[in-house]
Motif scaffolding. Structure first.
Motif, PDB file in Angstrom:
ATOM      1  N   ASP A   1       0.812  -1.225   0.000  1.00 55.34           N
ATOM      2  CA  ASP A   1       0.000   0.000   0.000  1.00 55.34           C
ATOM      3  C   ASP A   1       0.846   1.275   0.000  1.00 55.34           C
ATOM      4  O   ASP A   1       0.378   2.328  -0.409  1.00 55.34           O
ATOM      5  N   ALA A   2       2.086   1.181   0.454  1.00 55.92           N
ATOM      6  CA  ALA A   2       2.950   2.356   0.553  1.00 55.92           C
ATOM      7  C   ALA A   2       3.746   2.613  -0.732  1.00 55.92           C
ATOM      8  O   ALA A   2       4.483   3.588  -0.806  1.00 55.92           O
ATOM      9  N   TRP A   3       3.604   1.741  -1.733  1.00 49.50           N
ATOM     10  CA  TRP A   3       4.413   1.894  -2.944  1.00 49.50           C
ATOM     11  C   TRP A   3       4.061   3.174  -3.686  1.00 49.50           C
ATOM     12  O   TRP A   3       2.897   3.500  -3.870  1.00 49.50           O
ATOM     13  N   MET A   4       5.104   3.894  -4.073  1.00 48.99           N
ATOM     14  CA  MET A   4       4.952   5.067  -4.939  1.00 48.99           C
ATOM     15  C   MET A   4       5.896   4.867  -6.111  1.00 48.99           C
ATOM     16  O   MET A   4       7.005   4.359  -5.940  1.00 48.99           O
ATOM     17  N   ALA A   5       5.455   5.252  -7.293  1.00 50.13           N
ATOM     18  CA  ALA A   5       6.291   5.102  -8.478  1.00 50.13           C
ATOM     19  C   ALA A   5       7.652   5.743  -8.228  1.00 50.13           C
ATOM     20  O   ALA A   5       7.733   6.860  -7.707  1.00 50.13           O
ATOM     21  N   LEU A   6       8.697   5.022  -8.594  1.00 51.03           N
ATOM     22  CA  LEU A   6      10.056   5.500  -8.339  1.00 51.03           C
ATOM     23  C   LEU A   6      10.411   6.643  -9.285  1.00 51.03           C
ATOM     24  O   LEU A   6      10.331   6.501 -10.506  1.00 51.03           O
ATOM     25  N   ALA A   7      10.789   7.769  -8.696  1.00 51.89           N
ATOM     26  CA  ALA A   7      11.214   8.930  -9.471  1.00 51.89           C
ATOM     27  C   ALA A   7      12.712   9.175  -9.281  1.00 51.89           C
ATOM     28  O   ALA A   7      13.286  10.039  -9.933  1.00 51.89           O
ATOM     29  N   CYS A   8      13.324   8.390  -8.407  1.00 52.43           N
ATOM     30  CA  CYS A   8      14.757   8.525  -8.142  1.00 52.43           C
ATOM     31  C   CYS A   8      15.546   7.762  -9.209  1.00 52.43           C
ATOM     32  O   CYS A   8      14.977   7.003  -9.983  1.00 52.43           O
ATOM     33  N   PRO A   9      16.858   7.954  -9.259  1.00 50.91           N
ATOM     34  CA  PRO A   9      17.668   7.172 -10.192  1.00 50.91           C
ATOM     35  C   PRO A   9      17.566   5.683  -9.840  1.00 50.91           C
ATOM     36  O   PRO A   9      17.651   5.312  -8.672  1.00 50.91           O
ATOM     37  N   VAL A  10      17.388   4.848 -10.851  1.00 49.05           N
ATOM     38  CA  VAL A  10      17.282   3.410 -10.612  1.00 49.05           C
ATOM     39  C   VAL A  10      18.164   2.632 -11.574  1.00 49.05           C
ATOM     40  O   VAL A  10      18.503   3.088 -12.661  1.00 49.05           O
ATOM     41  N   LEU A  11      18.516   1.434 -11.105  1.00 51.31           N
ATOM     42  CA  LEU A  11      19.202   0.449 -11.928  1.00 51.31           C
ATOM     43  C   LEU A  11      18.162  -0.589 -12.301  1.00 51.31           C
ATOM     44  O   LEU A  11      17.474  -1.127 -11.423  1.00 51.31           O
ATOM     45  N   LEU A  12      18.033  -0.860 -13.583  1.00 49.00           N
ATOM     46  CA  LEU A  12      17.129  -1.890 -14.067  1.00 49.00           C
ATOM     47  C   LEU A  12      17.970  -3.094 -14.451  1.00 49.00           C
ATOM     48  O   LEU A  12      18.859  -3.000 -15.289  1.00 49.00           O
ATOM     49  N   ASP A  13      17.707  -4.222 -13.795  1.00 46.90           N
ATOM     50  CA  ASP A  13      18.455  -5.456 -14.016  1.00 46.90           C
ATOM     51  C   ASP A  13      17.470  -6.489 -14.571  1.00 46.90           C
ATOM     52  O   ASP A  13      16.531  -6.873 -13.877  1.00 46.90           O
ATOM     53  N   VAL A  14      17.656  -6.885 -15.828  1.00 48.14           N
ATOM     54  CA  VAL A  14      16.718  -7.801 -16.479  1.00 48.14           C
ATOM     55  C   VAL A  14      17.478  -8.926 -17.166  1.00 48.14           C
ATOM     56  O   VAL A  14      18.414  -8.672 -17.933  1.00 48.14           O
ATOM     57  N   THR A  15      17.062 -10.161 -16.905  1.00 48.22           N
ATOM     58  CA  THR A  15      17.567 -11.313 -17.647  1.00 48.22           C
ATOM     59  C   THR A  15      16.393 -11.919 -18.401  1.00 48.22           C
ATOM     60  O   THR A  15      15.436 -12.400 -17.787  1.00 48.22           O
ATOM     61  N   PHE A  16      16.476 -11.865 -19.715  1.00 47.44           N
ATOM     62  CA  PHE A  16      15.429 -12.418 -20.568  1.00 47.44           C
ATOM     63  C   PHE A  16      15.746 -13.879 -20.865  1.00 47.44           C
ATOM     64  O   PHE A  16      16.887 -14.206 -21.214  1.00 47.44           O
TER      65      PHE A  16
ATOM     66  N   VAL B   1      13.423 -12.257 -15.531  1.00 47.71           N
ATOM     67  CA  VAL B   1      13.563 -11.902 -14.120  1.00 47.71           C
ATOM     68  C   VAL B   1      13.979 -10.437 -14.118  1.00 47.71           C
ATOM     69  O   VAL B   1      14.966 -10.055 -14.757  1.00 47.71           O
ATOM     70  N   ILE B   2      13.182  -9.622 -13.439  1.00 50.30           N
ATOM     71  CA  ILE B   2      13.388  -8.171 -13.433  1.00 50.30           C
ATOM     72  C   ILE B   2      13.635  -7.712 -12.004  1.00 50.30           C
ATOM     73  O   ILE B   2      12.859  -8.051 -11.104  1.00 50.30           O
ATOM     74  N   ARG B   3      14.693  -6.945 -11.826  1.00 50.07           N
ATOM     75  CA  ARG B   3      14.976  -6.329 -10.521  1.00 50.07           C
ATOM     76  C   ARG B   3      15.148  -4.831 -10.741  1.00 50.07           C
ATOM     77  O   ARG B   3      15.830  -4.416 -11.671  1.00 50.07           O
ATOM     78  N   VAL B   4      14.516  -4.068  -9.862  1.00 52.13           N
ATOM     79  CA  VAL B   4      14.640  -2.609  -9.912  1.00 52.13           C
ATOM     80  C   VAL B   4      15.307  -2.178  -8.615  1.00 52.13           C
ATOM     81  O   VAL B   4      14.816  -2.481  -7.529  1.00 52.13           O
ATOM     82  N   TRP B   5      16.434  -1.503  -8.740  1.00 49.46           N
ATOM     83  CA  TRP B   5      17.222  -1.069  -7.579  1.00 49.46           C
ATOM     84  C   TRP B   5      17.198   0.450  -7.490  1.00 49.46           C
ATOM     85  O   TRP B   5      17.425   1.144  -8.481  1.00 49.46           O
ATOM     86  N   ARG B   6      16.962   0.971  -6.289  1.00 49.53           N
ATOM     87  CA  ARG B   6      17.137   2.411  -6.041  1.00 49.53           C
ATOM     88  C   ARG B   6      18.630   2.705  -5.983  1.00 49.53           C
ATOM     89  O   ARG B   6      19.386   1.964  -5.367  1.00 49.53           O
ATOM     90  N   LEU B   7      19.041   3.782  -6.603  1.00 53.41           N
ATOM     91  CA  LEU B   7      20.461   4.142  -6.579  1.00 53.41           C
ATOM     92  C   LEU B   7      20.776   5.246  -5.582  1.00 53.41           C
ATOM     93  O   LEU B   7      21.886   5.738  -5.548  1.00 53.41           O
ATOM     94  N   ASN B   8      19.795   5.647  -4.782  1.00 53.51           N
ATOM     95  CA  ASN B   8      20.076   6.618  -3.732  1.00 53.51           C
ATOM     96  C   ASN B   8      19.350   6.191  -2.469  1.00 53.51           C
ATOM     97  O   ASN B   8      18.608   5.217  -2.462  1.00 53.51           O
ATOM     98  N   ASP B   9      19.535   6.927  -1.428  1.00 51.41           N
ATOM     99  CA  ASP B   9      18.908   6.629  -0.140  1.00 51.41           C
ATOM    100  C   ASP B   9      17.397   6.845  -0.250  1.00 51.41           C
ATOM    101  O   ASP B   9      16.958   7.956  -0.577  1.00 51.41           O
TER     102      ASP B   9
END
Length: 162
Positions: A54-69, A147-155
């Motif tokens: 319920d607390a999720w907000m669309a990420l507007a910070c810098p992110v790393l997108l890690d995807v293995t197709f 497999v998709i991973r989204v990483w925040r790149l800041n605090d």
């Protein structure tokens, strides 16, 4: 950056986005018929995962997108007759043909934006991707998908509020 902000496993045939074609009337349409089902699969997986947060907000910070197709091997990689189902020794380990990796990433990013994972796909500052055949390495699936991973790149505590 110890754990990803979001991890998804998406099943379905990854579809590339990018090439458009005009019909006789001049209307543009996607060249790949696989792009729409793929974007829907990614969006559905993301919405299912976010439904419980319920607390999720669309990420507007810098992110790393890690995807293995994970892609299905072509039939010609396998033997015939009594060797049916066995991989030929000449079959390549890596998929070097179509679909293009950058076009797969583009359709996946757009679906993540549509699902509310990303505020905009421009916040993706780093991308780590790969395309593999099913069951040929780390993060590959038993069937086509990703497999998709989204990483925040800041605090996360310093993220701007929309």
């Amino acid at each position: 950056m110890t754990t990803p902000a979001l991890t998804l496993t998406v099943y379905g045939t990854p579809g590339p986005q990018g090439s458009k074609t005009r019909n006789r009337a001049g209307a543009l349409y996607e060249s790949s018929a696989a792009v729409k089902p793929w974007r829907e699969a990614v969006k559905t997986a993301a919405l299912d995962a976010l439904h419980h947060d319920d607390a999720w907000m669309a990420l507007a910070c810098p992110v790393l997108l890690d995807v293995t197709f994970s892609l299905r091997r072509p039939k010609h990689h396998y033997g015939s007759g009594r060797n049916a189902g066995q991989l030929k020794p000449s079959a390549p380990y890596f998929p070097t043909g179509k679909p293009d990796l950058d076009k797969l990433v583009r359709s996946t990013q757009d679906a993540l934006k549509d699902a509310g994972v990303l505020a905009d796909d421009s916040c993706v500052t780093d991308v780590r991707t790969g395309k593999r055949y099913v069951l040929t390495g780390e993060d590959t699936l038993r069937t086509p998908g990703a497999v998709i991973r989204v990483w925040r790149l800041n605090d996360p505590s310093k993220e701007p509020t929309p």
